[in-house]
Design a protein around this motif. Structure first.
Motif, PDB file in Angstrom:
ATOM      1  N   UNK A 298       0.839  -1.202   0.000  1.00 16.39           N
ATOM      2  CA  UNK A 298       0.000   0.000   0.000  1.00 16.39           C
ATOM      3  C   UNK A 298       0.875   1.253   0.000  1.00 16.39           C
ATOM      4  N   UNK A 299       0.601   2.168  -0.933  1.00 16.99           N
ATOM      5  CA  UNK A 299       1.428   3.363  -1.112  1.00 16.99           C
ATOM      6  C   UNK A 299       1.447   4.243   0.144  1.00 16.99           C
ATOM      7  N   UNK A 300       0.271   4.451   0.750  1.00 18.74           N
ATOM      8  CA  UNK A 300       0.203   5.280   1.962  1.00 18.74           C
ATOM      9  C   UNK A 300       0.991   4.640   3.099  1.00 18.74           C
TER      10      UNK A 300
ATOM     11  N   UNK B 256      10.683  11.193  -4.005  1.00 21.52           N
ATOM     12  CA  UNK B 256       9.787  10.661  -5.070  1.00 21.52           C
ATOM     13  C   UNK B 256       8.591   9.900  -4.494  1.00 21.52           C
ATOM     14  N   UNK B 257       8.815   9.147  -3.419  1.00 18.86           N
ATOM     15  CA  UNK B 257       7.719   8.418  -2.768  1.00 18.86           C
ATOM     16  C   UNK B 257       6.715   9.403  -2.173  1.00 18.86           C
TER      17      UNK B 257
ATOM     18  N   UNK C  37       1.459  11.928  -2.311  1.00 18.39           N
ATOM     19  CA  UNK C  37       0.656  13.157  -2.194  1.00 18.39           C
ATOM     20  C   UNK C  37      -0.326  13.292  -3.366  1.00 18.39           C
ATOM     21  N   UNK C  38       0.143  13.070  -4.576  1.00 14.07           N
ATOM     22  CA  UNK C  38      -0.732  13.248  -5.743  1.00 14.07           C
ATOM     23  C   UNK C  38      -1.714  12.086  -5.915  1.00 14.07           C
ATOM     24  N   UNK C  39      -1.448  10.975  -5.262  1.00 11.28           N
ATOM     25  CA  UNK C  39      -2.369   9.838  -5.325  1.00 11.28           C
ATOM     26  C   UNK C  39      -3.494   9.970  -4.307  1.00 11.28           C
ATOM     27  N   UNK C  40      -3.167  10.453  -3.092  1.00 13.81           N
ATOM     28  CA  UNK C  40      -4.153  10.495  -2.006  1.00 13.81           C
ATOM     29  C   UNK C  40      -4.707  11.903  -1.750  1.00 13.81           C
ATOM     30  N   UNK C  41      -3.943  12.936  -2.144  1.00 14.86           N
ATOM     31  CA  UNK C  41      -4.371  14.329  -1.984  1.00 14.86           C
ATOM     32  C   UNK C  41      -4.909  14.631  -0.571  1.00 14.86           C
TER      33      UNK C  41
ATOM     34  N   UNK D   1      -0.790  -2.425  10.302  1.00 11.73           N
ATOM     35  CA  UNK D   1      -0.204  -2.750   9.000  1.00 11.73           C
ATOM     36  C   UNK D   1       1.303  -2.985   9.115  1.00 11.73           C
ATOM     37  N   UNK D   2       1.953  -2.435  10.144  1.00 11.85           N
ATOM     38  CA  UNK D   2       3.368  -2.729  10.368  1.00 11.85           C
ATOM     39  C   UNK D   2       3.553  -4.197  10.741  1.00 11.85           C
TER      40      UNK D   2
END
Length: 352
Positions: free
Chosen positions: A174-176, A230-231, A236-240, A262-263
């Protein structure tokens, strides 16, 4: 436990608790039926757990709560101190406050703290709370000079290797979640600092992050890793997010328990058996800085420690210096091999 509406997690007691009602008890028994055995033996001693405070005592404790707020203690400290003092007053509810003495404190610890199996750190917090309470209410006969906190446990922090940290991040799909773990490790954040981070706290042009109102109400700057940027942009642009760095599904602050959950899953995927918490990533950050030759004073500033003694604990777990110390067993075998050149090398796996 989350199916029980009143259930709340206590960080200090490391357990769940609910309001003591017949309805909640019935709900617990129903929820855990066929899942776990509920030990109800302690319920026969409910007089130790149920408070029966008088109106005067409630008023006094409420004033003590306001007194702590006036002293600008943190919310968690205020709640903890008020909780312990309320239990102490309730335990001696039949004794006037003016007659309470140091033996009353010892009796409370012996009967309540041992029964509830409180940790040493909780007992230290109780003594700290009591020291402030007798300043607020000096009519008691409790002698501040005689009150002693038990010695603090000196446990070494659990630390991951750099390879283990990268593997955990790699296994976090998961990106977040990946952005959260990478930021905690790369900046040595406490989990409370993470959930309170706002977007305005990121100074991308200077590659810095300001942590406001950290532990002890201190601000500090930490550097952002080049590899994290970059991450960060992708996240930021994915979840805004609107205000906070990470936000819940309905906005607002992210849940600290969600981070822990999730950890744990990422550690399982990475096949790491040791216990890993968000604070383990902070410990690992400090230890790896020390192993890379960063001065202990800078590490103290980056972590936001008030005392250098707190930071010095990482000198006991850094691997670099320990690896340079030759083990006496190896030295003994080397000497033996040097003296007996005609023989083949002596190994422990064979007969010496």
């Amino acid at each position: 436990m989350r199916k029980i509406p009143d259930a709340t997690w206590s960080r200090s007691l490391k357990s769940w608790y609910v309001k003591d009602t017949e309805e909640n008890l019935a709900l617990i028994l129903k929820t855990f039926k066929d899942i776990a055995t509920v030990d109800s033996s302690k319920l026969q001693k409910k007089e130790l757990f149920k408070r029966n405070l008088t109106e005067d005592q409630k008023k006094l404790l409420n004033n003590f709560y306001l007194y702590l707020k006036g002293k600008r203690y943190s919310d968690s400290t205020i709640q903890t101190y008020t909780f312990f003092v309320a239990d102490f007053v309730n335990f001696h509810t039949k004794t006037p406050l003016d007659e309470l003495n140091n033996r009353s404190v010892e009796l409370f610890i012996e009967k309540v703290f041992i029964e509830r199996d409180y940790s040493v750190s909780s007992q230290r917090q109780f003594i700290s709370a009591l020291k402030i309470f007798i300043i607020f209410y000096p009519q008691t006969q409790i002698n501040d000079l005689v009150l002693e906190r038990p010695k603090k446990s000196r446990k070494l922090p659990n630390v991951l290797s750099q390879e283990e940290v990268l593997e955990i991040i790699r296994c976090t799909q998961n990106l977040k979640h990946r952005a959260i773990l990478a930021l905690i490790y790369s900046c040595g954040l406490r989990i409370s600092e993470l959930v309170n981070l706002e977007l305005v706290d990121f100074h991308i042009e200077r590659k810095q992050l300001i942590i406001k109102n950290g532990k002890g109400r201190k601000d500090r700057y930490v550097s952002l890793a080049d590899s994290f940027l970059p991450l960060l942009s992708n996240y930021y642009y994915s979840y805004k997010p609107n205000k906070y760095f990470v936000e819940g599904q309905k906005g607002g602050k992210y849940s600290t328990e969600s981070v822990r959950q999730f950890l744990r899953k990422s550690c399982a995927k990475a096949r790491i058996k040791k216990t890993v918490t968000p604070h383990t990533l902070r410990h690992s950050y400090a230890t790896h800085l020390l192993e890379n030759g960063v001065d202990i004073r800078y590490i103290q500033s980056l972590l936001g420690h008030a005392k250098p003694e707190t930071t010095m604990i990482y000198t006991h777990v850094q691997r670099k210096d320990l690896m340079e110390i030759q083990n006496p067993l190896d030295i003994a075998l080397q000497k033996l091999n040097k003296n007996d050149k005609d023989k083949e090398n002596v190994l422990l796996s064979r007969n010496i």
